[in-house]
Scaffold this motif. Structure first.
Motif, PDB file in Angstrom:
ATOM      1  N   THR A 193     -32.407  17.931  14.157  1.00  0.00           N
ATOM      2  CA  THR A 193     -30.982  18.177  14.370  1.00  0.00           C
ATOM      3  C   THR A 193     -30.055  17.472  13.477  1.00  0.00           C
ATOM      4  O   THR A 193     -29.103  18.136  13.167  1.00  0.00           O
ATOM      5  N   TRP A 194     -30.369  16.312  13.185  1.00  0.00           N
ATOM      6  CA  TRP A 194     -29.749  15.751  12.080  1.00  0.00           C
ATOM      7  C   TRP A 194     -29.767  16.307  10.789  1.00  0.00           C
ATOM      8  O   TRP A 194     -28.840  16.330  10.014  1.00  0.00           O
ATOM      9  N   ALA A 195     -30.967  16.888  10.457  1.00  0.00           N
ATOM     10  CA  ALA A 195     -30.969  17.906   9.334  1.00  0.00           C
ATOM     11  C   ALA A 195     -29.971  18.937   9.191  1.00  0.00           C
ATOM     12  O   ALA A 195     -29.264  19.315   8.277  1.00  0.00           O
ATOM     13  N   VAL A 196     -30.003  19.668  10.414  1.00  0.00           N
ATOM     14  CA  VAL A 196     -28.823  20.664  10.619  1.00  0.00           C
ATOM     15  C   VAL A 196     -27.519  19.964  10.382  1.00  0.00           C
ATOM     16  O   VAL A 196     -26.657  20.830   9.542  1.00  0.00           O
ATOM     17  N   ILE A 197     -27.252  18.851  11.020  1.00  0.00           N
ATOM     18  CA  ILE A 197     -25.885  18.462  10.882  1.00  0.00           C
ATOM     19  C   ILE A 197     -25.565  18.030   9.400  1.00  0.00           C
ATOM     20  O   ILE A 197     -24.413  18.473   8.883  1.00  0.00           O
ATOM     21  N   LEU A 198     -26.388  17.509   8.655  1.00  0.00           N
ATOM     22  CA  LEU A 198     -26.053  17.322   7.408  1.00  0.00           C
ATOM     23  C   LEU A 198     -26.235  18.361   6.433  1.00  0.00           C
ATOM     24  O   LEU A 198     -25.516  18.339   5.297  1.00  0.00           O
ATOM     25  N   THR A 199     -26.738  19.230   6.846  1.00  0.00           N
ATOM     26  CA  THR A 199     -26.780  20.678   6.081  1.00  0.00           C
ATOM     27  C   THR A 199     -25.425  21.310   6.209  1.00  0.00           C
ATOM     28  O   THR A 199     -25.047  21.809   5.110  1.00  0.00           O
ATOM     29  N   PHE A 200     -24.953  21.310   7.557  1.00  0.00           N
ATOM     30  CA  PHE A 200     -23.537  21.849   7.474  1.00  0.00           C
ATOM     31  C   PHE A 200     -22.573  20.965   6.776  1.00  0.00           C
ATOM     32  O   PHE A 200     -21.558  21.409   6.319  1.00  0.00           O
ATOM     33  N   ALA A 201     -22.541  19.811   6.828  1.00  0.00           N
ATOM     34  CA  ALA A 201     -22.027  19.120   5.996  1.00  0.00           C
ATOM     35  C   ALA A 201     -22.070  18.988   4.459  1.00  0.00           C
ATOM     36  O   ALA A 201     -20.845  19.381   3.728  1.00  0.00           O
ATOM     37  N   ALA A 202     -23.084  19.323   3.838  1.00  0.00           N
ATOM     38  CA  ALA A 202     -23.237  19.793   2.598  1.00  0.00           C
ATOM     39  C   ALA A 202     -22.816  21.180   2.278  1.00  0.00           C
ATOM     40  O   ALA A 202     -22.222  21.291   1.361  1.00  0.00           O
ATOM     41  N   LEU A 203     -22.901  22.085   3.181  1.00  0.00           N
ATOM     42  CA  LEU A 203     -22.344  23.151   3.197  1.00  0.00           C
ATOM     43  C   LEU A 203     -20.815  23.321   2.925  1.00  0.00           C
ATOM     44  O   LEU A 203     -20.122  23.823   1.913  1.00  0.00           O
ATOM     45  N   GLY A 204     -20.157  22.547   3.778  1.00  0.00           N
ATOM     46  CA  GLY A 204     -18.741  22.025   3.603  1.00  0.00           C
ATOM     47  C   GLY A 204     -18.250  21.635   2.093  1.00  0.00           C
ATOM     48  O   GLY A 204     -17.090  22.094   1.851  1.00  0.00           O
ATOM     49  N   SER A 205     -18.978  20.605   1.864  1.00  0.00           N
ATOM     50  CA  SER A 205     -18.518  20.120   0.738  1.00  0.00           C
ATOM     51  C   SER A 205     -18.868  21.004  -0.451  1.00  0.00           C
ATOM     52  O   SER A 205     -18.031  20.858  -1.485  1.00  0.00           O
ATOM     53  N   ARG A 206     -20.121  21.777  -0.443  1.00  0.00           N
ATOM     54  CA  ARG A 206     -20.232  22.606  -1.608  1.00  0.00           C
ATOM     55  C   ARG A 206     -19.270  23.635  -1.816  1.00  0.00           C
ATOM     56  O   ARG A 206     -18.812  24.264  -2.865  1.00  0.00           O
ATOM     57  N   LEU A 207     -18.908  24.298  -0.558  1.00  0.00           N
ATOM     58  CA  LEU A 207     -18.019  25.442  -0.570  1.00  0.00           C
ATOM     59  C   LEU A 207     -16.653  25.092  -1.339  1.00  0.00           C
ATOM     60  O   LEU A 207     -15.992  25.596  -2.012  1.00  0.00           O
ATOM     61  N   ALA A 208     -16.478  23.769  -0.897  1.00  0.00           N
ATOM     62  CA  ALA A 208     -14.993  23.197  -1.418  1.00  0.00           C
ATOM     63  C   ALA A 208     -15.130  22.873  -2.667  1.00  0.00           C
ATOM     64  O   ALA A 208     -14.133  23.320  -3.483  1.00  0.00           O
TER      65      ALA A 208
END
Length: 324
Positions: A193-208
């Protein structure tokens, strides 16, 4: 820029190692108030050993990027001004703390040293907190090697630091989920679950980051590169019959379509596919899917890091545009 595979493996391997170590410490901290089931000391000790192996593998990979590896120790000399020197200093400190944390658990040094209210502080907890701070500092040092390069506009942004931190933490927690699944440990859902949360955080950062880089206003033009102010300038030849150090080192040599395809590849492998695999592992109760999720995401991270280096446009390529 030319992506050096030694640096790609260095940054992704130590990122996963740091992330796994942070996952071990997080699991221990969550077990204190009994938010998750407490694990035996061997679980944290072996997990720390795996994290240390990733850190060592990353360190070994870095030597393939050095022209004179026997002089690597000199990289620490400029710590006052160089982020690379700071990374060279902080990395072995993190490795020592990871080793000490794992050893403390292996030796079961869990007798309380002192108490803060109801919290009993032992050696493993102290090492975990100090190691966490050191790991976060290492993320910053590694990322700032690139973010501090002002003339490479694609890198010179705080988003570079966020990307390195989130990607490393996400891959580390994904590795922790795979480690737990391999052992048949109930913490697989916690780490997943934490891996998924951090993956979404990475997605937002990388898309930005991608959006920012797509809208960069260049500080240099072909006119400023050669000192001629004519409105229309087109370079027809490099001015030499072959390549040079500049054209090899500061350009990846691939077409724009190739770079774009690698970008699409990492966007699929790093983000949606591992998340789907982790979700499917909950439904199917499969011990293999979290392991596959980590492998898929790590391969995607290799592609992401290649893209990170390839998308940086060195100003000298304006002059060498017939080749670059």
């Amino acid at each position: 820029m030319h992506p050096a595979f030694s640096v790609i493996f260095l940054t992704t391997l130590i990122g996963a190692g740091q992330g796994l170590y942070l996952a071990m410490v997080t699991g221990q901290l969550y077990s204190i108030p009994r938010f998750v089931e407490a694990q035996g000391d061997r679980f944290y000790a072996v997990g720390s050993l795996v994290a240390l192996l990733f850190l060592i593998a990353g360190l070994v990979a870095s030597f393939f990027h050095l022209g004179r590896p026997e002089r690597a120790w000199r990289a620490a000399a400029k710590w006052r001004t160089s982020w690379l020197s700071r990374e060279v200093i902080v990395l072995p400190i993190v490795m020592a703390l990871v080793l000490a944390y794992g050893l403390a658990h292996w030796m079961v040094w869990t007798d309380p040293l002192f108490e803060i209210g109801a919290l009993k502080v032992d050696v493993t907890l102290l090492l975990g907190v100090v190691g966490t701070l050191a790991s976060l500092a290492l993320f910053v040092c590694t990322a700032m090697i690139y973010a501090d390069v002002k003339f490479l506009q694609e890198w010179h942004t705080p988003l570079t630091v966020f990307n390195f931190t989130f990607f490393g933490a996400a891959s580390g927690f994904m590795l922790a989920a795979a480690y737990s699944a391999y052992l048949g440990n109930p913490l697989v859902s916690f780490y997943g679950t934490w891996a998924v949360i951090l993956t979404f955080a990475a997605l937002g950062s990388r898309l930005a980051h991608l959006y920012r880089n797509a809208h960069i206003k260049r500080k240099s033009t072909v006119q400023t590169a050669i000192g001629v102010r004519h409105n229309t300038l087109v370079q027809r030849t490099q001015g030499a019959t072959g390549g040079s150090f500049n054209t090899r080192e500061f350009f990846h040599g691939r077409s724009q379509r190739f770079v774009q395809n690698v970008r699409y590849l990492f966007l699929i492998l790093v983000f949606p596919l591992p998340v789907l695999l982790i979700g499917a592992s909950y439904v199917a109760e499969s011990p293999n899917l979290p392991i596959l999720a980590f492998v898929v995401q790590y391969v995607g991270l290799l592609a992401e890091r290649w893209t990170f280096f390839a998308e940086a446009q060195h100003p000298q390529n304006i002059y060498y545009q017939s080749v670059a």
